[in-house]
Design a protein around this motif. Structure first.
Motif, mmCIF file in Angstrom:
data_model
loop_
_atom_site.group_PDB
_atom_site.id
_atom_site.type_symbol
_atom_site.label_atom_id
_atom_site.label_comp_id
_atom_site.label_asym_id
_atom_site.label_seq_id
_atom_site.Cartn_x
_atom_site.Cartn_y
_atom_site.Cartn_z
ATOM 1 N N THR A 1 4.403 9.132 5.104
ATOM 2 C CA THR A 1 4.219 7.960 4.252
ATOM 3 C C THR A 1 3.296 8.312 3.095
ATOM 4 O O THR A 1 2.198 8.832 3.306
ATOM 5 N N LEU A 2 3.766 8.073 1.887
ATOM 6 C CA LEU A 2 2.934 8.295 0.706
ATOM 7 C C LEU A 2 2.334 6.960 0.293
ATOM 8 O O LEU A 2 3.053 6.000 0.027
ATOM 9 N N ARG A 3 1.011 6.904 0.259
ATOM 10 C CA ARG A 3 0.314 5.669 -0.082
ATOM 11 C C ARG A 3 -0.184 5.729 -1.523
ATOM 12 O O ARG A 3 -0.465 6.805 -2.056
ATOM 13 N N TRP A 4 -0.288 4.561 -2.138
ATOM 14 C CA TRP A 4 -0.764 4.489 -3.516
ATOM 15 C C TRP A 4 -2.175 5.054 -3.641
ATOM 16 O O TRP A 4 -2.531 5.639 -4.660
ATOM 17 N N TYR A 5 -2.979 4.887 -2.592
ATOM 18 C CA TYR A 5 -4.350 5.390 -2.636
ATOM 19 C C TYR A 5 -4.355 6.914 -2.738
ATOM 20 O O TYR A 5 -5.123 7.499 -3.498
ATOM 21 N N SER A 6 -3.467 7.554 -1.976
ATOM 22 C CA SER A 6 -3.357 9.014 -2.049
ATOM 23 C C SER A 6 -2.838 9.435 -3.419
ATOM 24 O O SER A 6 -3.314 10.416 -4.014
ATOM 25 N N LEU A 7 -1.863 8.693 -3.923
ATOM 26 C CA LEU A 7 -1.294 9.005 -5.228
ATOM 27 C C LEU A 7 -2.337 8.848 -6.331
ATOM 28 O O LEU A 7 -2.327 9.591 -7.319
ATOM 29 N N PRO B 1 0.796 -1.238 0.000
ATOM 30 C CA PRO B 1 0.000 0.000 0.000
ATOM 31 C C PRO B 1 0.823 1.280 0.000
ATOM 32 O O PRO B 1 0.359 2.316 -0.477
ATOM 33 N N ASP B 2 2.054 1.221 0.537
ATOM 34 C CA ASP B 2 2.887 2.415 0.649
ATOM 35 C C ASP B 2 3.827 2.552 -0.544
ATOM 36 O O ASP B 2 4.463 1.580 -0.964
ATOM 37 N N VAL B 3 3.920 3.769 -1.076
ATOM 38 C CA VAL B 3 4.885 4.047 -2.138
ATOM 39 C C VAL B 3 6.270 4.176 -1.519
ATOM 40 O O VAL B 3 7.225 3.545 -1.957
ATOM 41 N N PHE B 4 6.370 5.012 -0.475
ATOM 42 C CA PHE B 4 7.614 5.150 0.278
ATOM 43 C C PHE B 4 7.317 5.839 1.605
ATOM 44 O O PHE B 4 6.251 6.435 1.792
ATOM 45 N N SER B 5 8.263 5.753 2.513
ATOM 46 C CA SER B 5 8.140 6.400 3.818
ATOM 47 C C SER B 5 9.427 7.144 4.124
ATOM 48 O O SER B 5 10.526 6.621 3.900
ATOM 49 N N TRP C 1 -6.523 8.955 6.267
ATOM 50 C CA TRP C 1 -5.451 8.036 5.894
ATOM 51 C C TRP C 1 -5.770 6.591 6.273
ATOM 52 O O TRP C 1 -5.108 5.666 5.805
ATOM 53 N N ASP C 2 -6.785 6.387 7.097
ATOM 54 C CA ASP C 2 -7.190 5.025 7.441
ATOM 55 C C ASP C 2 -8.075 4.410 6.359
ATOM 56 O O ASP C 2 -8.432 3.236 6.441
ATOM 57 N N GLY C 3 -8.425 5.207 5.350
ATOM 58 C CA GLY C 3 -9.272 4.704 4.273
ATOM 59 C C GLY C 3 -10.745 4.876 4.586
ATOM 60 O O GLY C 3 -11.136 5.212 5.701
ATOM 61 N N GLY C 4 -11.563 4.633 3.574
ATOM 62 C CA GLY C 4 -12.999 4.731 3.751
ATOM 63 C C GLY C 4 -13.583 5.914 3.005
ATOM 64 O O GLY C 4 -13.787 6.984 3.578
ATOM 65 N N MET C 5 -13.806 5.739 1.696
ATOM 66 C CA MET C 5 -14.409 6.783 0.870
ATOM 67 C C MET C 5 -15.524 6.150 0.049
ATOM 68 O O MET C 5 -15.408 5.010 -0.408
ATOM 69 N N SER C 6 -16.597 6.881 -0.129
ATOM 70 C CA SER C 6 -17.728 6.403 -0.914
ATOM 71 C C SER C 6 -17.785 7.156 -2.236
ATOM 72 O O SER C 6 -17.818 8.391 -2.252
#
Length: 317
Positions: free
Chosen positions: A54-60, A45-49, A127-132
């Motif tokens: 921490t940059l996550r793929w979901y944010s990217l 899930p993480d691109v890098f830290s 950042w914990d996730g959970g979007m509709s």
């Protein structure tokens, strides 16, 4: 009985830890032997830290969807009959982004996790996730209407242009869901089925499952983009207010409704009226989208009026 994400010690995503379900797992789940194992793909899930960051793929995925969508929007606005000028694009992206984030999060809480209302701090932990997606659509639509009123623009035609760029975000978002190993499909024995991790109680063998995230990336991203691309560039749909956004809403509703048959239901609705109906919450939310999209498409020809150019060089009657 459908299962959702399981982990030892804490829930993951929409997971609910229900050890008692171990005995309820069907004995006929497809065997995992011979199928692709998610762990072997080397995805994380993480691109890098870096330190605490921490940059996550979901944010990217969100960032990529917004940037690519903005770039494509500028191309659309350069064509004759655009409902706004290029200078409006930056302001519109701000309103739309705010609508996506607020609407997506609030929609998730209302539609999928109402218990979070009792814990407001959890709502802020994006950042914990959970979007509709359905909530994001409502939030974005409200943002577009506010933007259009501010600049005295035709809000329905602005929706048409934004609808054409949304598939980019859907495509990247579903790929991020896959990388995260979340929102996977039902057990399956097809050759491309994937054995995800922690989808059942720890003492039950992991079944191979439909990679429903990729199904959605294909239908909601690639196919829907192709339909809207053809409608915009090869027809006069953009001169019929509401037709493009109608095609998007209708197309998404149908695509999501179909994919939900291959996707594991949300665990929080087990035993509820949603499960009793035999269709998922996502499908229930798609029904008004299908009806609304069909209405917009069918009534669009009656809204065709003379369109004066802002960014383009022609007006069309």
């Amino acid at each position: 009985m459908p299962l959702r994400h399981y982990a030892v010690g804490k829930p993951w995503g929409k997971a609910l830890i229900l050890p008692s379900l171990a005995a309820a797992v069907p004995a006929a789940l497809p065997a995992a032997g011979g199928h692709i194992r998610f762990a072997d793909l080397g995805l994380h899930p993480d691109v890098f830290s870096i330190g605490f960051f921490t940059l996550r793929w979901y944010s990217l995925a969100y960032i990529a969807g917004i940037l690519v969508g903005w770039w494509y929007l500028l191309k659309l606005l350069a064509q004759p009959g655009a409902p706004m000028a290029r200078r409006h694009a930056d302001d519109l992206v701000f309103y739309a982004t705010l609508g996506i984030i607020l609407g997506g999060r609030i929609g998730y809480v209302l539609f999928y996790a109402p218990e979070m209302i009792l814990h407001p701090i959890r709502i802020l932990r994006l950042w914990d996730g959970g979007m509709s997606f359905h909530g994001g659509v409502i939030g974005t639509s409200i943002g577009i209407i506010l933007f259009a009123r501010k600049h005295k623009l035709d809000w329905l035609r602005v929706h048409d242009y934004i609808a054409c760029v949304v598939p980019f975000g859907l495509f990247f978002g579903r790929l991020a869901n896959f990388v995260n190993g979340e929102l996977w499909g039902k057990p399956a024995d097809v050759p491309w089925a994937i054995v995800f991790e922690r989808t059942v109680p720890f003492d039950v063998p992991e079944p191979a499952r439909h990679p429903s995230q990729l199904y959605e990336a294909g239908l909601e991203g690639i196919v829907l983009f192709a339909i809207l691309w053809f409608a915009f560039w090869r027809t006069k749909a953009r001169y019929q207010p509401g037709k493009l956004v109608g095609l998007f809403v209708l197309g998404y509703g149908i695509a999501r409704f179909i994919v939900e048959f291959f996707r594991e239901p949300d665990a929080q609705f087990r035993g509820s009226w949603v499960e009793a109906t035999g269709i998922h919450m996502g499908q229930w939310l798609c029904l008004p989208m299908i009806a609304g999209g069909l209405y917009l498409v069918l009534t669009a020809p009656g809204r065709r009026t003379r369109v004066e150019p802002i960014a383009g060089t022609e007006s069309v009657a």
